[in-house]
Scaffold this motif. Structure first.
Motif, PDB file in Angstrom:
ATOM      1  N   SER A   1     -10.763  -5.278 -16.931  1.00 19.89           N
ATOM      2  CA  SER A   1      -9.793  -4.231 -17.235  1.00 19.89           C
ATOM      3  C   SER A   1      -8.401  -4.569 -16.732  1.00 19.89           C
ATOM      4  CB  SER A   1     -10.239  -2.910 -16.604  1.00 19.89           C
ATOM      5  OG  SER A   1     -10.107  -2.969 -15.189  1.00 19.89           O
ATOM      6  N   ALA A   2      -7.408  -3.869 -17.286  1.00 19.32           N
ATOM      7  CA  ALA A   2      -6.025  -4.047 -16.846  1.00 19.32           C
ATOM      8  C   ALA A   2      -5.858  -3.599 -15.398  1.00 19.32           C
ATOM      9  CB  ALA A   2      -5.090  -3.263 -17.762  1.00 19.32           C
ATOM     10  N   ALA A   3      -6.552  -2.533 -15.015  1.00 22.44           N
ATOM     11  CA  ALA A   3      -6.474  -2.054 -13.637  1.00 22.44           C
ATOM     12  C   ALA A   3      -7.018  -3.100 -12.671  1.00 22.44           C
ATOM     13  CB  ALA A   3      -7.252  -0.742 -13.496  1.00 22.44           C
ATOM     14  N   MET A   4      -8.132  -3.731 -13.056  1.00 21.09           N
ATOM     15  CA  MET A   4      -8.705  -4.769 -12.220  1.00 21.09           C
ATOM     16  C   MET A   4      -7.750  -5.943 -12.076  1.00 21.09           C
ATOM     17  SD  MET A   4     -11.993  -7.145 -12.951  1.00 21.09           S
ATOM     18  CE  MET A   4     -12.855  -5.787 -13.716  1.00 21.09           C
ATOM     19  N   MET A   5      -7.143  -6.362 -13.187  1.00 23.67           N
ATOM     20  CA  MET A   5      -6.205  -7.480 -13.144  1.00 23.67           C
ATOM     21  C   MET A   5      -5.046  -7.168 -12.206  1.00 23.67           C
ATOM     22  SD  MET A   5      -4.125  -9.385 -16.232  1.00 23.67           S
ATOM     23  CE  MET A   5      -3.127  -7.929 -16.624  1.00 23.67           C
ATOM     24  N   ARG A   6      -4.561  -5.939 -12.256  1.00 27.76           N
ATOM     25  CA  ARG A   6      -3.434  -5.546 -11.412  1.00 27.76           C
ATOM     26  C   ARG A   6      -3.798  -5.642  -9.932  1.00 27.76           C
ATOM     27  NH1 ARG A   6       1.232  -2.674 -12.390  1.00 27.76           N
ATOM     28  NH2 ARG A   6       2.119  -1.542 -10.630  1.00 27.76           N
ATOM     29  N   ILE A   7      -4.994  -5.190  -9.595  1.00 25.31           N
ATOM     30  CA  ILE A   7      -5.423  -5.235  -8.193  1.00 25.31           C
ATOM     31  C   ILE A   7      -5.690  -6.668  -7.749  1.00 25.31           C
ATOM     32  CG2 ILE A   7      -7.319  -4.655  -6.627  1.00 25.31           C
ATOM     33  CD1 ILE A   7      -5.336  -2.401  -7.056  1.00 25.31           C
ATOM     34  N   VAL A   8      -6.416  -7.427  -8.558  1.00 21.36           N
ATOM     35  CA  VAL A   8      -6.780  -8.790  -8.172  1.00 21.36           C
ATOM     36  C   VAL A   8      -5.533  -9.671  -8.051  1.00 21.36           C
ATOM     37  CG1 VAL A   8      -8.031 -10.864  -8.873  1.00 21.36           C
ATOM     38  CG2 VAL A   8      -9.095  -8.628  -9.128  1.00 21.36           C
ATOM     39  N   ASP A   9      -4.578  -9.486  -8.945  1.00 25.57           N
ATOM     40  CA  ASP A   9      -3.365 -10.287  -8.895  1.00 25.57           C
ATOM     41  C   ASP A   9      -2.445  -9.887  -7.747  1.00 25.57           C
ATOM     42  OD1 ASP A   9      -4.163 -11.789 -11.004  1.00 25.57           O
ATOM     43  OD2 ASP A   9      -2.827 -10.893 -12.485  1.00 25.57           O
ATOM     44  N   ASP A  10      -2.669  -8.710  -7.184  1.00 24.55           N
ATOM     45  CA  ASP A  10      -1.920  -8.275  -6.007  1.00 24.55           C
ATOM     46  C   ASP A  10      -2.670  -8.791  -4.777  1.00 24.55           C
ATOM     47  OD1 ASP A  10      -0.988  -6.775  -3.757  1.00 24.55           O
ATOM     48  OD2 ASP A  10      -0.183  -5.264  -5.124  1.00 24.55           O
ATOM     49  N   LYS A  11      -2.220  -9.919  -4.250  1.00 22.45           N
ATOM     50  CA  LYS A  11      -2.968 -10.610  -3.199  1.00 22.45           C
ATOM     51  C   LYS A  11      -3.258  -9.707  -2.002  1.00 22.45           C
ATOM     52  CE  LYS A  11      -1.050 -15.184  -4.354  1.00 22.45           C
ATOM     53  NZ  LYS A  11      -0.268 -14.755  -5.535  1.00 22.45           N
ATOM     54  N   TYR A  12      -2.285  -8.913  -1.611  1.00 21.24           N
ATOM     55  CA  TYR A  12      -2.447  -8.090  -0.418  1.00 21.24           C
ATOM     56  C   TYR A  12      -3.480  -6.985  -0.634  1.00 21.24           C
ATOM     57  CZ  TYR A  12      -1.210  -5.282   3.661  1.00 21.24           C
ATOM     58  OH  TYR A  12      -1.256  -4.572   4.839  1.00 21.24           O
ATOM     59  N   ARG A  13      -3.370  -6.256  -1.741  1.00 24.19           N
ATOM     60  CA  ARG A  13      -4.303  -5.153  -1.991  1.00 24.19           C
ATOM     61  C   ARG A  13      -5.723  -5.677  -2.210  1.00 24.19           C
ATOM     62  NH1 ARG A  13      -1.149  -0.771  -2.264  1.00 24.19           N
ATOM     63  NH2 ARG A  13       0.980  -1.003  -3.059  1.00 24.19           N
ATOM     64  N   ALA A  14      -5.844  -6.793  -2.922  1.00 26.84           N
ATOM     65  CA  ALA A  14      -7.169  -7.379  -3.116  1.00 26.84           C
ATOM     66  C   ALA A  14      -7.777  -7.788  -1.783  1.00 26.84           C
ATOM     67  CB  ALA A  14      -7.069  -8.593  -4.043  1.00 26.84           C
ATOM     68  N   ARG A  15      -6.941  -8.330  -0.918  1.00 26.18           N
ATOM     69  CA  ARG A  15      -7.426  -8.770   0.388  1.00 26.18           C
ATOM     70  C   ARG A  15      -7.947  -7.597   1.218  1.00 26.18           C
ATOM     71  NH1 ARG A  15      -3.415 -12.826   3.268  1.00 26.18           N
ATOM     72  NH2 ARG A  15      -4.111 -14.125   1.540  1.00 26.18           N
TER      73      ARG A  15
END
Length: 346
Positions: free
Chosen positions: A69-83
């Protein structure tokens, strides 16, 4: 009215063509795998297509389909939030802080708090762009903050400041709870023959990379500004390494920086594979992707202090399909299998 020089137009066209070649490979590999298995494909663009699997039309960009999903891509590509999500899976991530470029006093204070060396990373760029490693003191930090500010331009953009963890860089590719590939991302390097200069060895290696379907787009650079590791260790492009001397050229370990993949699927410890799976599963709905782990020994069971997960990748490059050394590990067919097994959930 704008006036464009012919050479500027040609340069722009070449950049666009190069971009499409680099980005389109993942999509092409998935397309080829589908066609080989008898499925229909409708190509929509250089990185987008429709796969028709068992009568169902599924839209893909690169190797990412309806489950990405687009939401998943946004989170995963945000290194800090994914971490932050990954930390919840009881795995180790680097000490890091998320600050805006203009907050230089806070950046310097945090660097002093966690201790040098540190790493600066743009929060949402890829392929190692704008990543500065081995920042050793306050003066070095100030110099690199200027560099990253020039690159990003927007002083309100956030960057990551993190404690550097020394070790080798590995990429795990996980699909539906199973590791399909484990690869060492070796830094750009050459091996001396006692006769040729570093530059000649790079050119020789680049000739081999140019024959590789993936690596031909990512040659080892010879621009002196990109060869910090080489010069920091007291060498130049004119240096002549001894026979069998292994020379690391760059600090960055990704393929786009001139690195190369080495297969470690059979030798990576099962505990590391479990860590990679937990990292992917820590992000809701993230069924397949890449996990980057730094450690000094991937073959031994790790303690919490023996490794860090630096990031997860929403759309990892096909490195394992083009290993420089070792067995090639497929990415396209495991993704096809995942969708075929889960068509009833779409």
């Amino acid at each position: 009215m704008w006036e464009f020089k012919k050479e500027d137009i040609l340069k722009a066209e070449k950049l666009e063509a190069d971009f499409k070649l680099k980005e389109g490979l993942k999509s092409k590999l998935l397309e080829e795998a589908a066609i080989k298995r008898g499925y229909e494909v409708e190509r929509l663009g250089f990185d987008t297509m429709i796969l028709i699997l068992e009568g169902e039309k599924l839209l893909f960009r690169d190797m990412n389909g309806p489950f990405s999903s687009a939401a998943m891509m946004r989170i995963v590509d945000d290194k800090y939030r994914a971490r932050k999500l990954i930390e919840g899976a009881n795995v180790t991530v680097p000490k890091s802080m998320y600050l805006r470029i203009y907050e230089q006093d806070k950046i310097k204070a945090y660097a002093n708090d966690i201790g040098y060396p540190i790493v600066l990373k743009p929060n949402n760029l890829s392929r190692g762009e704008g990543v500065f490693t081995n920042i050793s003191d306050a003066d070095d930090l100030e110099e690199h903050l200027d560099k990253i500010a020039d690159l990003i331009a927007d002083p309100y953009e956030r960057i990551l400041i993190e404690k550097q963890f020394s070790g080798d860089d590995y990429r795990f590719f996980v699909v539906d709870g199973e590791v399909k590939a484990a690869s060492k991302r070796a830094r750009a390097n050459v091996v001396g023959d006692g006769k040729q200069t570093v530059l000649e060895l790079i050119n020789e290696k680049n000739e081999k990379r140019a024959r590789d379907r993936d690596l031909k787009h990512f040659l080892i650079p010879t621009d002196k500004e990109k060869l910090g590791r080489l010069f920091r260790e007291g060498r130049t492009l004119e240096s002549i390494p001894k026979k069998d001397e292994h020379i690391i050229i760059r600090d960055e370990s990704n393929i786009a920086s001139g690195g190369e993949g080495i297969d470690f699927m059979e030798t990576a410890h099962e505990a590391f594979k479990s860590i990679a799976v937990r990292a992917i599963q820590s992000i809701p709905g993230f069924h397949y992707g890449g996990v980057d782990i730094i450690t000094n020994d991937i073959t031994k069971e790790p303690n919490a202090d023996d490794y860090v997960i630096t990031e997860v990748e929403f759309s990892p490059g096909p490195m394992s399909m083009f290993h420089w050394e070792g067995k090639q590990r497929d990415m396209a067919n495991p993704i096809l299998d995942f969708y075929l097994e889960n068509l009833d959930k779409l």
